[in-house]
Design a protein around this motif. Structure first.
Motif, PDB file in Angstrom:
ATOM      1  N   ALA A   1      -5.371 -12.446  12.051  1.00  0.00           N
ATOM      2  CA  ALA A   1      -4.995 -11.609  11.072  1.00  0.00           C
ATOM      3  C   ALA A   1      -5.324  -9.794  11.393  1.00  0.00           C
ATOM      4  N   THR A   2      -5.107  -9.543  12.558  1.00  0.00           N
ATOM      5  CA  THR A   2      -5.129  -8.203  13.190  1.00  0.00           C
ATOM      6  C   THR A   2      -3.743  -7.543  12.602  1.00  0.00           C
TER       7      THR A   2
ATOM      8  N   ASP B   1       1.433 -10.908   1.900  1.00  0.00           N
ATOM      9  CA  ASP B   1       0.378 -11.671   2.395  1.00  0.00           C
ATOM     10  C   ASP B   1      -0.697 -10.989   3.141  1.00  0.00           C
ATOM     11  N   PHE B   2      -0.391  -9.874   3.861  1.00  0.00           N
ATOM     12  CA  PHE B   2      -1.155  -9.356   4.841  1.00  0.00           C
ATOM     13  C   PHE B   2      -1.538  -7.862   4.556  1.00  0.00           C
ATOM     14  N   ARG B   3      -1.276  -7.441   3.356  1.00  0.00           N
ATOM     15  CA  ARG B   3      -2.180  -6.289   3.037  1.00  0.00           C
ATOM     16  C   ARG B   3      -3.520  -6.505   2.769  1.00  0.00           C
ATOM     17  N   GLU B   4      -4.391  -5.467   2.705  1.00  0.00           N
ATOM     18  CA  GLU B   4      -5.690  -5.701   2.547  1.00  0.00           C
ATOM     19  C   GLU B   4      -6.000  -6.405   1.158  1.00  0.00           C
ATOM     20  N   GLU B   5      -5.718  -6.063   0.167  1.00  0.00           N
ATOM     21  CA  GLU B   5      -6.151  -6.831  -0.922  1.00  0.00           C
ATOM     22  C   GLU B   5      -5.617  -8.278  -0.922  1.00  0.00           C
ATOM     23  N   ALA B   6      -4.259  -8.416  -0.676  1.00  0.00           N
ATOM     24  CA  ALA B   6      -3.689  -9.844  -0.565  1.00  0.00           C
ATOM     25  C   ALA B   6      -4.359 -10.684   0.669  1.00  0.00           C
ATOM     26  N   LEU B   7      -5.011  -9.798   1.772  1.00  0.00           N
ATOM     27  CA  LEU B   7      -5.490 -10.746   3.018  1.00  0.00           C
ATOM     28  C   LEU B   7      -6.595 -11.199   2.274  1.00  0.00           C
ATOM     29  N   ARG B   8      -7.352 -10.529   1.566  1.00  0.00           N
ATOM     30  CA  ARG B   8      -8.883 -11.013   1.545  1.00  0.00           C
ATOM     31  C   ARG B   8      -8.637 -12.201   0.613  1.00  0.00           C
ATOM     32  N   ARG B   9      -7.394 -12.326  -0.511  1.00  0.00           N
ATOM     33  CA  ARG B   9      -7.406 -13.533  -1.206  1.00  0.00           C
ATOM     34  C   ARG B   9      -6.827 -14.648  -0.337  1.00  0.00           C
TER      35      ARG B   9
END
Length: 274
Positions: free
Chosen positions: A97-98, A55-63
């Motif tokens: 989301a830091t 859920d929180f890696r960069e690509e997933a977080l953007r979504r």
């Protein structure tokens, strides 16, 4: 077990009771909260949780940030952790989301910022944030429809009512400016700091009327209720104006120094910082 990353809520001062409170907390994704220490400033800690990397890696977080229900759930959990820790110590809330790859990178970030964090925590100790908003509600000043007056055609009567309505609206906005000036003058008698925010629009504004002022103030503990009462009185005697005071909160608006905050505000408005 799925892969995890480290979610950070706030930097805080070590104090009696912080470990005990942290041990009771569940944060984002229901994860237990723990306090991480760096090596440079033992009294400066980082409140963190392990959360799913999916859920929180960069690509997933953007979504994920496009999913309003998920975002609201994360924001509520983040805020609850920050407020619970604020009850026992001074905190610097971090942005929503830091996230860090692991404990090592989180501690490195804590060490790199430790002197600035310690200085900021010292300045904010014994203070809480209060919000001040002023609203103008022109509808409150609109006169009721008047009957057709003797000697005036329906068209002329209509135009007269419209002029009266415009005059009423202008008076409301003038009164709102007066209330904003009163609120600012009063608030600054109590506060040690002020942060200006964009006025809120649409569903964010809340309640009736148009938001014309949206400020935050840093107020010493023990003066908050007097601050609230005096600032709320700024609308007395004014038509169609509402002053809303909220708080006390963790010092979200004051977690960074004023010059850095001003750069962030200019960037958010489309300007360019130095």
């Amino acid at each position: 077990m799925s892969e995890r990353v480290v979610y950070a809520y706030a930097v805080l001062r070590a104090a009696d009771g912080t470990e005990a409170v942290a041990d009771t907390l569940r944060g984002v994704a229901g994860a237990p909260v723990r306090l991480a220490a760096g090596s440079r400033e033992p009294a400066v800690l980082l409140a963190v949780s392990d959360v799913p990397a999916d859920d929180f890696r960069e690509e997933a977080l953007r979504r994920r940030l496009e999913e309003l229900e998920w975002l609201e759930t994360v924001a509520r959990a983040h805020h609850a952790v920050v407020e619970a820790l604020t009850a026992v110590t001074t905190v610097l809330p971090l942005r929503l989301a830091t996230v860090y790859v692991d404990d090592g990178s989180a501690r490195t970030a804590l060490d790199e910022g430790a002197p600035a964090f310690a200085e900021r925590l010292a300045l904010l100790a014994g203070h809480r944030e209060w919000g001040v908003k002023v609203y103008a509600d022109p509808a409150a000043a609109a006169p009721p429809p008047a009957p057709v007056e003797d000697g005036l055609s329906p068209g002329r009567s209509y135009l007269r009512r419209r002029r009266e309505q415009r005059s009423g609206r202008e008076e409301v906005y003038q009164d709102a400016r007066t209330a904003a000036g009163r609120a600012e003058e009063t608030a600054l008698r109590y506060a040690t700091g002020r942060a200006r925010h964009r006025v809120q629009q649409g569903s964010l504004a809340g309640g009736a009327g148009e938001n014309v002022l949206n400020d935050a103030y840093l107020v010493p503990d023990g003066r908050g209720e007097a601050f609230r009462a005096d600032v709320e009185s700024a609308a007395e005697g004014l038509t169609g104006v509402r002053v809303e005071v909220t708080g006390p909160w963790a010092p979200y608006s004051f977690a960074v120094p004023p010059e850095e905050r001003e750069q962030q505000e200019r960037a958010a408005e489309g300007g360019s910082g130095p």
